[in-house]
Each structure stands twice: as structure tokens, then as C-alpha cells.
Motif scaffolding. Structure first.
Motif, PDB file in Angstrom:
ATOM      1  N   ARG A 142       0.860  -1.182   0.000  1.00  0.00           N
ATOM      2  CA  ARG A 142       0.000   0.000   0.000  1.00  0.00           C
ATOM      3  C   ARG A 142       0.893   1.227   0.000  1.00  0.00           C
ATOM      4  N   SER A 143       0.450   2.261  -0.675  1.00  0.00           N
ATOM      5  CA  SER A 143       1.200   3.510  -0.672  1.00  0.00           C
ATOM      6  C   SER A 143       1.245   4.080   0.747  1.00  0.00           C
ATOM      7  N   VAL A 144       2.332   4.704   1.083  1.00  0.00           N
ATOM      8  CA  VAL A 144       2.483   5.310   2.403  1.00  0.00           C
ATOM      9  C   VAL A 144       1.557   6.515   2.547  1.00  0.00           C
ATOM     10  N   TRP A 145       1.284   7.200   1.457  1.00  0.00           N
ATOM     11  CA  TRP A 145       0.471   8.416   1.489  1.00  0.00           C
ATOM     12  C   TRP A 145      -0.993   8.087   1.239  1.00  0.00           C
ATOM     13  N   GLY A 146      -1.730   7.781   2.277  1.00  0.00           N
ATOM     14  CA  GLY A 146      -3.155   7.539   2.168  1.00  0.00           C
ATOM     15  C   GLY A 146      -3.555   6.155   1.682  1.00  0.00           C
TER      16      GLY A 146
ATOM     17  N   ASP B 201      -3.160   4.820  -1.232  1.00  0.00           N
ATOM     18  CA  ASP B 201      -3.623   4.796  -2.610  1.00  0.00           C
ATOM     19  C   ASP B 201      -2.443   5.086  -3.529  1.00  0.00           C
TER      20      ASP B 201
ATOM     21  N   ARG C   9      -6.311   1.737  -7.777  1.00  0.00           N
ATOM     22  CA  ARG C   9      -6.759   2.773  -6.857  1.00  0.00           C
ATOM     23  C   ARG C   9      -7.673   2.110  -5.827  1.00  0.00           C
TER      24      ARG C   9
END
Length: 110
Positions: free
Chosen positions: A78-82, A84, A98
Motif C-alpha cells: 500500500r502507498s504510504v500516502w493515504g 492509494d 486505486r
């Protein structure tokens, strides 16, 4: 006052795991959840795909790239920023989805 009482509401009862009479949850008893809610690294099976009302083509597109009932799927990153986008492995393929797209895929833990 110990640290345990600081982080727990005073009304919460603590039952040692060895004395609990409640059965442990099993993967077979777990209800279906959306792929965006699945834990990272948890192997799951696709139960179905449902397109959102405003993007009816997403269901067909997800099926075309391999999100079919019975197919094995895992959220690998998973992306670290949110959170997404998500990196998802389905079958032998890896995709970046997404969260809104991943929310269309219903899965059950294996």
C-alpha cells in the motif's frame, strides 16, 4: 495505575486468552470484504466484482484483467500516502489499483 489501565476504558474486562470460552475466528467463518479493506499480505479469494453506479465499465475491466470469482488475490503493498494506490497480485499478474477500484472487488480470506 499501570499502563494497561491507562489505554483501556475502566469498564473493559480483560480475559486471559487461555481462559476465554469464545472460539477463535476462522477464515472459513470470515465474511466477504472489499479488496481495499483486506490486510496487506493476506491471501484471499475473489468472490465477485460489483461496479459503482458512476463507473459501470469498471466491473468488466476488472474481470478482463483477472479479477474473476475463485481467483487467488493478495494486496502486496500500500502507498504510504493515504494507502492509494495498492499493489495487488491476482493469479500470476501484478497490478496497481486505486482504492476505489479495489473496493469493487469482494474477497474472502483463505
Amino acid at each position: 495505575m499501570g499502563l494497561g489501565s491507562f489505554f483501556r476504558p475502566p469498564s473493559a474486562a480483560v480475559v486471559p486468552a487461555s481462559r476465554s470460552s469464545a472460539p477463535l475466528p476462522s477464515a472459513a467463518a470470515a465474511p466477504a470484504l472489499s479488496l481495499d479493506a483486506a490486510a496487506t499480505g493476506l491471501p484471499c479469494r475473489v468472490v465477485g466484482v460489483k461496479s459503482p453506479e458512476l463507473a459501470p465499465s469498471w466491473g468488466r475491466w476488472l474481470a478482463e484483467i483477472g479479477f474473476l470469482p475463485g481467483e487467488r488475490v493478495t494486496v502486496t503493498t500500500r502507498s504510504v500516502w493515504g494507502g492509494d494506490p495498492l499493489v495487488v497480485r491476482v493469479g500470476q499478474s501484478t497490478f496497481a489499483l486505486r482504492r476505489a477500484e479495489a473496493a469493487c472487488v469482494r474477497v474472502e480470506p483463505l
